[in-house]
Design an enzyme around this catalytic site. Structure first.
Site, PDB file in Angstrom:
ATOM      1  N   GLY A  28       0.842  -1.179   0.000  1.00  0.00           N
ATOM      2  CA  GLY A  28       0.000   0.000   0.000  1.00  0.00           C
ATOM      3  C   GLY A  28       0.881   1.234   0.000  1.00  0.00           C
ATOM      4  N   TYR A  29       0.258   2.385  -0.189  1.00  0.00           N
ATOM      5  CA  TYR A  29       0.989   3.642  -0.281  1.00  0.00           C
ATOM      6  C   TYR A  29       0.510   4.622   0.784  1.00  0.00           C
ATOM      7  CZ  TYR A  29       3.124   1.949  -4.469  1.00  0.00           C
ATOM      8  OH  TYR A  29       3.867   1.197  -5.340  1.00  0.00           O
ATOM      9  N   ILE A  30       1.435   5.041   1.629  1.00  0.00           N
ATOM     10  CA  ILE A  30       1.145   6.105   2.592  1.00  0.00           C
ATOM     11  C   ILE A  30       1.027   7.414   1.826  1.00  0.00           C
ATOM     12  CG2 ILE A  30       2.085   7.419   4.525  1.00  0.00           C
ATOM     13  CD1 ILE A  30       3.312   4.744   5.511  1.00  0.00           C
ATOM     14  N   GLU A  82      -3.271   4.897   1.701  1.00  0.00           N
ATOM     15  CA  GLU A  82      -4.356   5.396   0.865  1.00  0.00           C
ATOM     16  C   GLU A  82      -5.222   4.215   0.422  1.00  0.00           C
ATOM     17  OE1 GLU A  82      -2.274   7.307  -2.332  1.00  0.00           O
ATOM     18  OE2 GLU A  82      -1.488   8.887  -1.040  1.00  0.00           O
TER      19      GLU A  82
END
Length: 156
Positions: A28-30, A82
């Site tokens: 996942g992407y912060i 996100e």
């Protein structure tokens, strides 16, 4: 600064029988802002935190910093990511002096299979295996951070 130099290709044909290793990857992407991504990855029971900078004009080279972190910390950081998760299996395949990382995507990116090869310099020669198709280096649609926002299934 550590630089990631890689080329990316679509995959055509059979590749799995050539793999010497495979791992399921969830990431996942912060932050997925263009030019500066912060990624959390869980692979093989281990956690990783990665920061990537903007690609150069060719799309081949960019800053990359990665640190292994405890699995429980990666699982906690995934809660801050996100919306959208990248789910894939990565196959490692030797070709000449290089290793190709072939990613088979699942979920909203099902049907997409890409291969990457890391290089020591932008013009380093390498042997392409038979399964290598069209080059997509620098095409941002194929960046994982973009596949999270605009999945492959929506492209049609």
């Amino acid at each position: 600064m550590p630089q990631e130099i890689e080329r990316k290709f679509l995959v055509k044909g059979e590749y799995k029988s050539q793999a010497y290793s495979q791992d399921r990857i969830i990431q996942g992407y912060i932050s997925s802002a263009r030019g500066r991504t912060v990624r959390v990855r869980i692979r093989g029971g281990q956690g990783y935190l990665t920061i990537k900078g903007a690609s150069d004009a060719s799309g081949i080279s960019r800053y990359e910093w990665e640190k292994e972190i405890p699995l429980n910390e990666a699982e906690e950081l995934m809660k801050l990511c996100e919306p959208g998760v990248i789910d894939k299996t990565r196959y490692l395949i030797r070709s000449g002096n290089h290793v190709f990382e072939v990613d088979e995507f699942y979920g909203e990116n099902e049907g997409l299979v890409v291969a990457e090869v890391e290089l020591a310099s932008e013009n380093e020669p390498f042997e392409k295996p038979d399964f290598i198709g069209q080059e997509v280096t620098g095409d941002i649609r194929y960046y994982n951070s973009q596949l999270m926002k605009h999945p492959f299934k929506e492209w049609k």
